[in-house]
Design a protein around this motif. Structure first.
Motif, short mmCIF file in Angstrom:
data_model
loop_
_atom_site.label_atom_id
_atom_site.label_comp_id
_atom_site.label_asym_id
_atom_site.label_seq_id
_atom_site.Cartn_x
_atom_site.Cartn_y
_atom_site.Cartn_z
N ALA A 228 0.71 -1.23 -0.01
CA ALA A 228 -0.11 -0.06 0.04
C ALA A 228 0.98 1.20 -0.11
O ALA A 228 2.18 0.97 0.33
CB ALA A 228 -0.97 -0.04 1.32
N ASP A 229 0.35 2.44 -0.12
CA ASP A 229 1.17 3.62 -0.56
C ASP A 229 1.74 4.08 0.75
O ASP A 229 2.41 4.84 1.13
CB ASP A 229 0.46 4.52 -1.35
N GLY A 230 0.75 3.85 1.96
CA GLY A 230 1.29 4.79 3.24
C GLY A 230 0.30 4.03 4.31
O GLY A 230 -0.41 3.19 4.13
N LEU A 232 0.86 2.20 6.54
CA LEU A 232 0.88 0.85 6.76
C LEU A 232 0.64 0.29 7.93
O LEU A 232 0.11 -0.76 8.35
CB LEU A 232 2.13 0.33 6.31
N GLU A 233 0.90 1.27 8.99
CA GLU A 233 0.83 0.60 10.56
C GLU A 233 -0.58 0.62 10.90
O GLU A 233 -0.87 -0.24 11.81
CB GLU A 233 1.32 2.00 11.41
N ALA A 234 -1.41 0.75 10.03
CA ALA A 234 -2.95 0.60 10.48
C ALA A 234 -3.34 -0.91 9.80
O ALA A 234 -4.35 -1.72 10.53
CB ALA A 234 -3.74 1.57 9.61
N LEU A 245 6.21 -4.15 7.32
CA LEU A 245 7.87 -3.80 7.36
C LEU A 245 7.65 -2.24 6.84
O LEU A 245 7.68 -1.97 5.62
CB LEU A 245 8.41 -4.68 6.33
N ASP A 246 8.36 -1.36 7.55
CA ASP A 246 8.41 -0.11 7.12
C ASP A 246 9.71 0.51 7.57
O ASP A 246 10.34 0.11 8.66
CB ASP A 246 6.84 0.48 7.55
N LEU A 247 9.61 2.09 7.43
CA LEU A 247 10.83 2.68 8.01
C LEU A 247 10.21 3.38 9.32
O LEU A 247 9.16 3.47 9.43
CB LEU A 247 11.06 3.95 7.01
N THR A 252 7.38 6.99 16.83
CA THR A 252 6.19 7.38 17.38
C THR A 252 4.95 6.66 16.62
O THR A 252 3.84 6.25 17.24
CB THR A 252 5.82 8.79 17.25
N THR A 253 4.99 6.32 15.33
CA THR A 253 3.86 5.70 14.62
C THR A 253 3.75 4.49 14.93
O THR A 253 2.54 4.10 15.26
CB THR A 253 4.17 5.97 12.99
N LEU A 254 4.90 3.68 15.12
CA LEU A 254 4.66 2.44 15.84
C LEU A 254 3.82 2.20 16.99
O LEU A 254 2.97 1.65 17.38
CB LEU A 254 6.11 1.53 15.83
O1 LIG Z 1 9.06 6.34 13.45
P1 LIG Z 1 8.27 7.70 12.89
O2 LIG Z 1 9.09 8.88 13.26
O3 LIG Z 1 7.04 7.73 13.48
O4 LIG Z 1 8.26 7.59 11.35
C1 LIG Z 1 7.86 6.44 10.71
C2 LIG Z 1 6.70 6.79 9.90
O5 LIG Z 1 7.14 7.80 8.80
C3 LIG Z 1 6.81 7.46 7.62
O6 LIG Z 1 5.45 7.39 7.18
P2 LIG Z 1 4.98 8.94 6.35
O7 LIG Z 1 5.18 10.00 7.47
O8 LIG Z 1 6.01 9.17 5.28
O9 LIG Z 1 3.60 8.65 6.05
P3 LIG Z 1 2.97 7.66 5.13
O10 LIG Z 1 3.49 6.19 5.40
O11 LIG Z 1 1.49 7.78 5.03
O12 LIG Z 1 3.70 7.80 3.48
C4 LIG Z 1 6.98 6.00 7.72
O13 LIG Z 1 6.17 5.06 6.49
C5 LIG Z 1 6.59 5.43 9.02
O14 LIG Z 1 5.13 5.31 8.99
#
Ligand SMILES: O=P(O)(O)OC[C@H]1O[C@H](OP(=O)(O)OP(=O)(O)O)[C@H](O)[C@@H]1O
Ligand SMILES: Nc1ncnc2c1ncn2[C@@H]1O[C@H](COP(=O)(O)OP(=O)(O)OP(=O)(O)O)[C@@H](O)[C@H]1O
Ligand SMILES: [Mg+2]
Length: 407
Positions: A228-230, A232-234, A245-247, A252-254
């Motif tokens: 998916a494009d973004g 992903l954590e959901a 598997l993401d950056l 915080t997002t995790l």
């Molecule tokens: O560890 P963190 O500082 O929370 O950053 C990680 C988040 O940032 C990026 O998402 P992005 O903001 O690019 O949004 P997207 O995934 O919707 O493109 C990445 O895909 C993670 O979801």
């Protein structure tokens, strides 16, 4: 919508079709009623050379052999938007390379300090693709993007792997709850009895090359991928995936989505890098000289960025005696050892030397420790200022680059 990618699939981008001349390879390009002279002859020679290169590349099964010929300017790709865009321009500015972009929608710009170089603003993944296709010669992108879209292609050379911004890592994450509550490592995840051929571990990722490669390298067989494009954590909470598997950078997002990283789950560590096309460096006139200059400027700035210049006065009988005292302290050795010079004071109308000025560079992190050590050996009046550039005799990365190029 999510697309299922079986583990054994290798996704490959296809090189832009505009790279190949738009005429057919079998076109009778030399037959014409117009006499073949002057400009027409030169154009014909260029076209013939493009065609012959394109033919060679088609014959070799390559998609990318046409672009090294036919242009004089060196092309540097910079991120056109997103997280890396402003930082790339700032870094170049700190290296006294000022990118002249009249407005943000203008995708080509100049750097007056590098007259043979053009800047092309592109999305990071397109920078990697265009380095491979020969449309760019140099680029600044994250190592994650180099890995994902470069796919280990040997034509991509990392000239500088640590530009000090865009830090993040690509990592596998699973929920904190449910069947994953007590899972802390990739090994434990792989050994969970839930994953079978019929019901594999479902991973959501934008990294459709690195993700399957990582799982394969770690011997995890029962796994499928969706993309998916973004956001992903959901996916796990929505029930679409078991893991993502993401950056990750701050984490915080995790955390906000009730996910956790696991031991052994980091695919790669990333930060911004200067990347080049091997072919451009070896074949394009001026490219190697340009990369040398850019590298020198980058190294001088980045090395200095972590350091302070510290100046202090020390009472002493002569420079050697002061040097001996200073050298007893581990943080005061500087780049090559301290610089010590006499301070000429006027006393009772006579010039005398009672103090010596010591100049050292200290890592920013060790500043306070260094000041304490200076005081401990009699230092006073400690002045601290930022260091702007450190130009070494030669940058270690330059010799590494030459050896990678076989020079
Ligand atoms: O560890 P963190 O500082 O929370 O950053 C990680 C988040 O940032 C990026 O998402 P992005 O903001 O690019 O949004 P997207 O995934 O919707 O493109 C990445 O895909 C993670 O979801
Ligand atoms: N927390 C982070 N999340 C994502 N990327 C990060 C993060 N921290 C640093 N980066 C770096 O920034 C790059 C992403 O930049 P950007 O945000 O422009 O990409 P994007 O929005 O995913 O790209 P696109 O719009 O082309 O899909 C990554 O490839 C990585 O090198
Ligand atoms: Mg995200």
């Amino acid at each position: 919508m999510s697309i299922s990618i079986p583990l054994n699939t290798t996704l490959q981008y296809s090189s832009s079709s505009s790279l190949l001349p738009s005429f057919s390879l079998s076109s009778p390009i030399t037959s014409s009623a117009v006499p073949v002279t002057g400009i027409r002859q030169r154009c014909l020679r260029m076209v013939t050379s493009c065609v012959s290169n394109a033919q060679k590349s088609v014959l070799n099964g390559a998609t990318d052999a046409v672009s090294v010929v036919g242009r004089e300017q060196i092309r540097l790709g910079l991120p056109s938007k997103g997280r890396m865009a402003a930082d790339s321009l700032d870094l170049l500015k700190d290296c006294q390379l000022f990118v002249k972009q009249v407005n943000p929608r203008q995708y080509v710009a100049q750097i007056p300090q590098l007259p043979n170089t053009e800047v092309w603003f592109q999305r990071p993944k397109d920078i990697v693709r265009k380095l491979l296709s020969g449309d760019l010669d140099l680029g600044i992108v994250g190592l994650d993007i180099v890995g994902e879209f470069g796919q280990g292609n040997e034509d991509l050379i990392i000239v500088h792997e640590a530009l000090n911004f865009g830090d993040c890592h690509l990592s596998l994450a699973i929920p904190n709850y449910g069947i994953f509550e007590n899972i802390k490592s990739l090994k434990e995840l792989a050994q969970m009895p839930q994953w079978t051929e019929e019901r594999p571990l479902r991973v959501a990722t934008g990294f459709t090359y690195l993700g399957p490669k990582f799982m394969k390298e770690n011997g995890i067989k029962h796994v499928t991928f969706s993309t998916a494009d973004g956001a992903l954590e959901a996916a796990p909470a929505m029930g679409i995936a078991d893991a993502i598997l993401d950056l990750v950078s701050s984490g915080t997002t995790l955390k906000e989505n009730n996910l956790k990283e696991i031991e052994g789950g980091v695919v790669l560590k990333s930060q911004a890098a200067l990347v080049a096309s091997r072919r451009a460096l070896t074949e394009r006139k001026g490219a190697l000289e340009t990369v040398h200059e850019v590298l020198e400027r980058l190294e001088a700035h980045l090395k200095a960025d972590g350091q302070f210049t510290v100046v202090a006065n020390m009472r002493g009988t002569d420079a050697e005696e002061v040097a001996e005292r200073v050298k007893t302290q581990p943080s005061l050795t500087g780049l090559q050892g301290p610089t010590i010079s006499p301070v000429y004071c006027k006393r009772d109308g006579k010039v005398s030397i009672e103090y010596y000025a010591i100049v050292i560079c200290v890592p920013k992190k060790a500043l306070y420790e260094s000041v304490q050590q200076l005081r401990a050996v009699g230092g006073s009046g400690v002045l601290v200022s930022p260091l702007t550039y450190i130009f070494d005799e030669e940058t270690p990365r330059w010799s590494q680059l030459l050896s990678k190029l076989g020079m």
